[in-house]
Design a protein around this motif. Structure first.
Motif, PDB file in Angstrom:
ATOM      1  N   VAL A  68       1.146  -0.956   0.230  1.00  0.00           N
ATOM      2  CA  VAL A  68       0.292  -0.042   0.056  1.00  0.00           C
ATOM      3  C   VAL A  68       0.850   1.212  -0.115  1.00  0.00           C
ATOM      4  O   VAL A  68       0.921   2.287  -0.651  1.00  0.00           O
ATOM      5  N   LEU A  69       1.719   1.585   1.081  1.00  0.00           N
ATOM      6  CA  LEU A  69       2.673   2.067   0.914  1.00  0.00           C
ATOM      7  C   LEU A  69       3.352   2.603  -0.894  1.00  0.00           C
ATOM      8  O   LEU A  69       3.808   3.999  -0.583  1.00  0.00           O
ATOM      9  N   ILE A  70       3.938   1.929  -1.444  1.00  0.00           N
ATOM     10  CA  ILE A  70       4.685   1.773  -2.104  1.00  0.00           C
ATOM     11  C   ILE A  70       4.208   2.288  -3.353  1.00  0.00           C
ATOM     12  O   ILE A  70       4.040   3.203  -3.746  1.00  0.00           O
ATOM     13  N   ALA A  71       2.646   2.181  -3.167  1.00  0.00           N
ATOM     14  CA  ALA A  71       1.538   2.578  -4.457  1.00  0.00           C
ATOM     15  C   ALA A  71       1.952   3.754  -4.728  1.00  0.00           C
ATOM     16  O   ALA A  71       1.615   4.334  -5.122  1.00  0.00           O
ATOM     17  N   LEU A  72       1.010   3.848  -3.165  1.00  0.00           N
ATOM     18  CA  LEU A  72       1.129   6.020  -2.743  1.00  0.00           C
ATOM     19  C   LEU A  72       2.185   6.563  -2.832  1.00  0.00           C
ATOM     20  O   LEU A  72       2.145   7.411  -3.556  1.00  0.00           O
ATOM     21  N   LYS A  73       3.769   6.125  -2.706  1.00  0.00           N
ATOM     22  CA  LYS A  73       4.135   6.845  -3.312  1.00  0.00           C
ATOM     23  C   LYS A  73       4.822   7.152  -4.374  1.00  0.00           C
ATOM     24  O   LYS A  73       4.473   7.828  -5.134  1.00  0.00           O
ATOM     25  N   LYS A  74       4.330   5.926  -5.556  1.00  0.00           N
ATOM     26  CA  LYS A  74       4.470   5.324  -6.715  1.00  0.00           C
ATOM     27  C   LYS A  74       3.435   6.031  -7.050  1.00  0.00           C
ATOM     28  O   LYS A  74       4.130   7.361  -8.103  1.00  0.00           O
ATOM     29  N   TRP A  75       2.015   6.742  -6.613  1.00  0.00           N
ATOM     30  CA  TRP A  75       0.933   7.242  -6.779  1.00  0.00           C
ATOM     31  C   TRP A  75       1.420   9.567  -6.657  1.00  0.00           C
ATOM     32  O   TRP A  75       0.696   9.549  -7.104  1.00  0.00           O
ATOM     33  N   GLY A  76       2.584   9.347  -5.922  1.00  0.00           N
ATOM     34  CA  GLY A  76       3.036  10.963  -5.014  1.00  0.00           C
ATOM     35  C   GLY A  76       1.769  11.349  -4.178  1.00  0.00           C
ATOM     36  O   GLY A  76       1.453  12.208  -3.768  1.00  0.00           O
ATOM     37  N   ILE A  77       1.396  10.227  -3.828  1.00  0.00           N
ATOM     38  CA  ILE A  77       0.304  10.990  -2.488  1.00  0.00           C
ATOM     39  C   ILE A  77       1.012  10.742  -0.848  1.00  0.00           C
ATOM     40  O   ILE A  77       0.657  11.217  -0.295  1.00  0.00           O
TER      41      ILE A  77
END
Length: 78
Positions: A68-77
């Motif tokens: 989840v954290l990886i996705a949020l970082k990838k999305w710039g959130i």
């Protein structure tokens, strides 16, 4: 108890297969489906995923909080 909760949510307009988490950030929609390792999406979840992606939203299936954290970082959130 869970069946009663789902019935109430459906009455309120919950879309079958909707992702577990929905984030709207700076006018864009992001969806996260959470699964246990080895667990697969239902057909309704796959339909929702394609609908979301076709509409321009980001969608990911994760199996851990780290993902989840990886996705949020990838999305710039995050």
């Amino acid at each position: 108890r869970n069946a009663i909760r789902m019935a109430r949510l459906k009455k309120m307009g919950l879309t079958p297969g909707a992702a577990d988490l929905e984030i709207v950030y700076q006018g864009r929609a992001y969806y996260i489906e959470i699964k246990r390792p080895g667990e697969r999406q239902t057909e309704n979840q796959k339909i929702f995923m394609h609908w979301a992606r076709d509409a321009g939203a980001r969608y990911i299936v994760v199996t851990s909080p780290t993902e989840v954290l990886i996705a949020l970082k990838k999305w710039g959130i995050a």
